[in-house]
Design a protein around this motif. Sequence first.
Motif, PDB file in Angstrom:
ATOM      1  N   THR A 184     -20.296 -20.797 -15.203  1.00 35.95           N
ATOM      2  CA  THR A 184     -20.096 -19.977 -16.387  1.00 35.95           C
ATOM      3  C   THR A 184     -19.492 -18.620 -15.999  1.00 35.95           C
ATOM      4  N   HIS A 185     -19.851 -17.945 -15.030  1.00 42.26           N
ATOM      5  CA  HIS A 185     -19.312 -16.466 -14.735  1.00 42.26           C
ATOM      6  C   HIS A 185     -17.818 -16.673 -14.339  1.00 42.26           C
ATOM      7  N   TYR A 186     -17.448 -17.791 -13.915  1.00 41.87           N
ATOM      8  CA  TYR A 186     -16.079 -17.859 -13.626  1.00 41.87           C
ATOM      9  C   TYR A 186     -15.257 -18.108 -15.013  1.00 41.87           C
ATOM     10  N   TRP A 187     -15.663 -18.869 -15.930  1.00 45.80           N
ATOM     11  CA  TRP A 187     -15.291 -18.940 -17.306  1.00 45.80           C
ATOM     12  C   TRP A 187     -15.199 -17.733 -18.224  1.00 45.80           C
ATOM     13  N   LEU A 188     -16.201 -16.757 -17.863  1.00 41.26           N
ATOM     14  CA  LEU A 188     -16.245 -15.624 -18.696  1.00 41.26           C
ATOM     15  C   LEU A 188     -15.207 -14.687 -17.924  1.00 41.26           C
ATOM     16  N   ARG A 189     -15.126 -14.784 -16.816  1.00 46.89           N
ATOM     17  CA  ARG A 189     -14.291 -13.851 -16.170  1.00 46.89           C
ATOM     18  C   ARG A 189     -12.604 -14.320 -16.506  1.00 46.89           C
ATOM     19  N   LEU A 190     -12.410 -15.591 -16.556  1.00 43.32           N
ATOM     20  CA  LEU A 190     -11.023 -16.041 -16.964  1.00 43.32           C
ATOM     21  C   LEU A 190     -10.787 -15.556 -18.446  1.00 43.32           C
ATOM     22  N   LEU A 191     -11.748 -15.846 -19.249  1.00 47.14           N
ATOM     23  CA  LEU A 191     -11.684 -15.411 -20.727  1.00 47.14           C
ATOM     24  C   LEU A 191     -11.035 -13.881 -20.767  1.00 47.14           C
ATOM     25  N   ALA A 192     -12.077 -12.873 -20.046  1.00 49.42           N
ATOM     26  CA  ALA A 192     -11.852 -11.720 -19.969  1.00 49.42           C
ATOM     27  C   ALA A 192     -10.230 -11.322 -19.536  1.00 49.42           C
ATOM     28  N   SER A 193      -9.853 -11.845 -18.411  1.00 45.55           N
ATOM     29  CA  SER A 193      -8.790 -11.783 -17.743  1.00 45.55           C
ATOM     30  C   SER A 193      -7.358 -11.916 -18.306  1.00 45.55           C
ATOM     31  N   THR A 194      -7.638 -13.281 -19.054  1.00 43.23           N
ATOM     32  CA  THR A 194      -6.543 -13.485 -20.031  1.00 43.23           C
ATOM     33  C   THR A 194      -6.672 -12.734 -21.470  1.00 43.23           C
ATOM     34  N   GLU A 195      -7.563 -11.878 -21.628  1.00 45.77           N
ATOM     35  CA  GLU A 195      -7.560 -11.388 -22.869  1.00 45.77           C
ATOM     36  C   GLU A 195      -7.825 -12.153 -24.289  1.00 45.77           C
ATOM     37  N   LEU A 196      -8.439 -13.345 -24.039  1.00 43.14           N
ATOM     38  CA  LEU A 196      -8.815 -13.951 -25.110  1.00 43.14           C
ATOM     39  C   LEU A 196      -9.816 -13.507 -25.765  1.00 43.14           C
ATOM     40  N   VAL A 197     -10.760 -12.877 -25.074  1.00 44.19           N
ATOM     41  CA  VAL A 197     -11.889 -12.127 -25.476  1.00 44.19           C
ATOM     42  C   VAL A 197     -11.897 -10.721 -24.728  1.00 44.19           C
ATOM     43  N   SER A 198     -12.138  -9.934 -25.324  1.00 44.14           N
ATOM     44  CA  SER A 198     -12.191  -8.296 -24.652  1.00 44.14           C
ATOM     45  C   SER A 198     -13.313  -8.281 -23.493  1.00 44.14           C
ATOM     46  N   ALA A 199     -12.908  -7.870 -22.317  1.00 40.55           N
ATOM     47  CA  ALA A 199     -13.773  -7.623 -21.309  1.00 40.55           C
ATOM     48  C   ALA A 199     -15.129  -6.875 -21.690  1.00 40.55           C
ATOM     49  N   ASP A 200     -15.006  -5.877 -22.741  1.00 40.21           N
ATOM     50  CA  ASP A 200     -16.227  -5.078 -22.984  1.00 40.21           C
ATOM     51  C   ASP A 200     -17.067  -6.085 -23.931  1.00 40.21           C
ATOM     52  N   ARG A 201     -16.443  -7.022 -24.719  1.00 43.17           N
ATOM     53  CA  ARG A 201     -17.534  -7.979 -25.555  1.00 43.17           C
ATOM     54  C   ARG A 201     -18.076  -9.049 -24.511  1.00 43.17           C
ATOM     55  N   LEU A 202     -17.319  -9.332 -23.435  1.00 41.70           N
ATOM     56  CA  LEU A 202     -17.954 -10.116 -22.591  1.00 41.70           C
ATOM     57  C   LEU A 202     -18.938  -9.756 -21.452  1.00 41.70           C
ATOM     58  N   SER A 203     -19.042  -8.478 -21.252  1.00 46.89           N
ATOM     59  CA  SER A 203     -19.750  -7.881 -20.345  1.00 46.89           C
ATOM     60  C   SER A 203     -21.008  -7.959 -20.306  1.00 46.89           C
ATOM     61  N   PRO A 204     -21.591  -8.094 -21.346  1.00 51.03           N
ATOM     62  CA  PRO A 204     -23.319  -8.283 -21.311  1.00 51.03           C
ATOM     63  C   PRO A 204     -23.581  -9.830 -21.010  1.00 51.03           C
ATOM     64  N   LEU A 205     -22.781 -10.586 -21.460  1.00 49.80           N
ATOM     65  CA  LEU A 205     -22.656 -12.081 -20.990  1.00 49.80           C
ATOM     66  C   LEU A 205     -22.523 -12.405 -19.497  1.00 49.80           C
ATOM     67  N   THR A 206     -21.505 -11.622 -19.026  1.00 52.51           N
ATOM     68  CA  THR A 206     -21.036 -11.701 -17.543  1.00 52.51           C
ATOM     69  C   THR A 206     -22.261 -11.093 -16.854  1.00 52.51           C
ATOM     70  N   ASP A 207     -22.587 -10.107 -17.076  1.00 45.10           N
ATOM     71  CA  ASP A 207     -23.868  -9.289 -16.587  1.00 45.10           C
ATOM     72  C   ASP A 207     -25.058 -10.165 -16.284  1.00 45.10           C
ATOM     73  N   GLU A 208     -25.364 -11.028 -17.569  1.00 46.50           N
ATOM     74  CA  GLU A 208     -26.428 -11.758 -17.527  1.00 46.50           C
ATOM     75  C   GLU A 208     -26.186 -13.163 -16.678  1.00 46.50           C
ATOM     76  N   ALA A 209     -25.006 -13.562 -16.600  1.00 48.59           N
ATOM     77  CA  ALA A 209     -24.721 -14.817 -15.677  1.00 48.59           C
ATOM     78  C   ALA A 209     -24.769 -14.176 -14.165  1.00 48.59           C
ATOM     79  N   ASN A 210     -24.527 -12.923 -13.876  1.00 43.29           N
ATOM     80  CA  ASN A 210     -24.767 -12.384 -12.515  1.00 43.29           C
ATOM     81  C   ASN A 210     -26.338 -12.324 -12.124  1.00 43.29           C
ATOM     82  N   GLU A 211     -27.002 -11.829 -13.145  1.00 40.42           N
ATOM     83  CA  GLU A 211     -28.576 -11.599 -12.792  1.00 40.42           C
ATOM     84  C   GLU A 211     -29.005 -13.044 -12.846  1.00 40.42           C
TER      85      GLU A 211
END
Length: 115
Positions: A74-101
């Motif tokens: 899941t963390h991988y897919w979230l990073r990919l969405l952010a890096s391809t700018e399909l969704v802004s990194a700022d918008r994904l940050s809370p989900l990415t942080d939670e995946a890390n936790e």
Amino acid sequence: MKSDLPDRTFAFAERVVRLCLVLEQNGRVSATLANQLLRSGTSIGANVEEGQASQSKADFVSKYSIACKEARETHYWLRLLASTELVSADRLSPLTDEANELIAILTAIIKKSRS
């Protein structure tokens, strides 16, 4: 002390579902990535739930290990969405942080259960 992990992974899955609903409206590539994210992001909680009803320590470790692998995916897919700018990194940050936790929590539980 009762673990809040089942509730936390359920809430995470809800957030993933809501994100995927938006992604599916944005074309074929977004929908394909949404499908991958949906599968892994909802599987975390499902495996934690199964682990809660495990029949042995080995079964528990197995279910939590799968949950941890799904959290990493899941963390991988979230990073990919952010890096391809399909969704802004700022918008994904809370989900990415939670995946890390979740990865950190699951890893700690697995290590403790194995010792």
